[in-house]
Design a protein around this motif. Sequence first.
Motif, short mmCIF file in Angstrom:
data_model
loop_
_atom_site.label_atom_id
_atom_site.label_comp_id
_atom_site.label_asym_id
_atom_site.label_seq_id
_atom_site.Cartn_x
_atom_site.Cartn_y
_atom_site.Cartn_z
N SER A 64 0.82 -1.21 0.00
CA SER A 64 0.00 0.00 0.00
C SER A 64 0.85 1.26 0.00
O SER A 64 0.61 2.20 -0.76
CB SER A 64 -0.93 0.00 1.22
N GLY A 104 -10.90 4.13 1.69
CA GLY A 104 -9.72 3.70 2.43
C GLY A 104 -10.00 2.57 3.40
O GLY A 104 -9.29 1.56 3.43
N ALA A 164 -0.81 0.05 -7.75
CA ALA A 164 -0.98 1.37 -8.37
C ALA A 164 -1.74 1.28 -9.69
O ALA A 164 -2.74 1.98 -9.91
CB ALA A 164 0.39 2.02 -8.57
N LEU A 205 1.76 9.07 -6.11
CA LEU A 205 2.09 10.46 -5.79
C LEU A 205 3.13 11.00 -6.76
O LEU A 205 3.02 12.15 -7.23
CB LEU A 205 2.60 10.55 -4.35
N THR A 240 -7.36 6.48 -6.01
CA THR A 240 -6.48 5.37 -5.66
C THR A 240 -5.37 5.82 -4.71
O THR A 240 -5.04 5.12 -3.74
CB THR A 240 -5.87 4.76 -6.93
N LEU A 241 -4.78 6.98 -4.99
CA LEU A 241 -3.71 7.50 -4.15
C LEU A 241 -4.17 7.69 -2.71
O LEU A 241 -3.53 7.19 -1.76
CB LEU A 241 -3.22 8.84 -4.72
N HIS A 242 -5.27 8.38 -2.50
CA HIS A 242 -5.75 8.63 -1.14
C HIS A 242 -6.21 7.35 -0.45
O HIS A 242 -6.03 7.20 0.77
CB HIS A 242 -6.88 9.66 -1.17
N PHE A 291 -4.97 4.31 -0.76
CA PHE A 291 -3.82 3.54 -0.28
C PHE A 291 -3.03 4.29 0.78
O PHE A 291 -2.37 3.67 1.61
CB PHE A 291 -2.93 3.13 -1.45
N LEU A 292 -3.08 5.61 0.78
CA LEU A 292 -2.49 6.36 1.88
C LEU A 292 -3.19 6.03 3.19
O LEU A 292 -2.55 5.77 4.22
CB LEU A 292 -2.57 7.86 1.60
N ALA A 298 1.11 3.94 -3.05
CA ALA A 298 0.79 5.36 -2.83
C ALA A 298 1.96 6.25 -3.26
O ALA A 298 1.75 7.32 -3.85
CB ALA A 298 0.44 5.60 -1.37
#
Length: 320
Positions: free
Chosen positions: A50, A80, A236, A58, A193-195, A197-198, A54
């Motif tokens: 994860s 999330g 990703a 990013l 997707t970015l947020h 996995f953050l 991320a």
Amino acid sequence: MSASPSTLPAGRGLLYLLLSAASWGTAGAGAALLYGPSGLGPVALTFWRSAGGAALLLLLRLVRRRPGGPVRPLDLAVNGIGLTLFQIAYFEAVHGTGLAVATVVTLGAAPVLVALGAGPLLRERLGGAGLIAVLGALGGLAVLILGGSAGAPVRAGGVLWALLSAAGYACITLYGRLIAARPGPRADALTTTLHSFLICALLLLPFGLAEGLWPSPQGLGRTAAVLLYLAAVPTAIGYALYFTGVTAVRATTVAVTALVEPVSATVLALTLFGERLAPATLVGAALLLVSVTVLAVAETRQAVAVRARRSPRRPCRPAR
């Protein structure tokens, strides 16, 4: 992945979903290569997957230098937490009742839960072809996974974890369709997707520290290479394709399309680990692929019919 959710064709959305499911099937092979030699447990492995995914997303967003669209706190929380629940509960199910039973319950219950929620939440009708395809896919999955392990133990605790994992997947699938139907601007797939996995990495960090977060120094280069692959392809890229495709395809179709994952995993088991191909594996894979094809045809026809209803008709000119 830059197509707008409102204009993405259903055929392209299905292609994205099939590619994402195929990439997810490679994650199990990557995990099998890491367990033991790397010293990483399932929670630590999921954390690095994860966090690495991320970080790559990013970096891509910084290179792209394009705004990602508005992100609502509720969307962040649902995606999330649902994503974290989907992954961790599945690993717990495998630990509690074995790989075969955990996979059957998780992937088998997911389309059922999505179909039950798609009606009241999204007003999506399954239809006769969809119902046949769902039943065929569930039968194919059962044959594919349980065909060679009829004596697999079934334990209640593991089954409950598998149902919880299926609920997490159903949650992000249904909520993704709700976001797609929402009027006004919204975050694109890369930002979502970015947020997601953050949040997943932050939630898993304390549990990963308790389990043992750092890999063994022996074979560290190999471990890093496999972790990089897991972060890039099934994480990703795979989830960005998923969050894009889910906006263009009905929720039940999304869930059934994800059943291609064990077919991908089976192909890798044959080619990388030298496992023998049982007749049940061929039958199960064929049932799954036929069911997904039926759903793809039904989805395309549904999209054409909706587009025809929405397009303005030209008035007929009177004959002279």
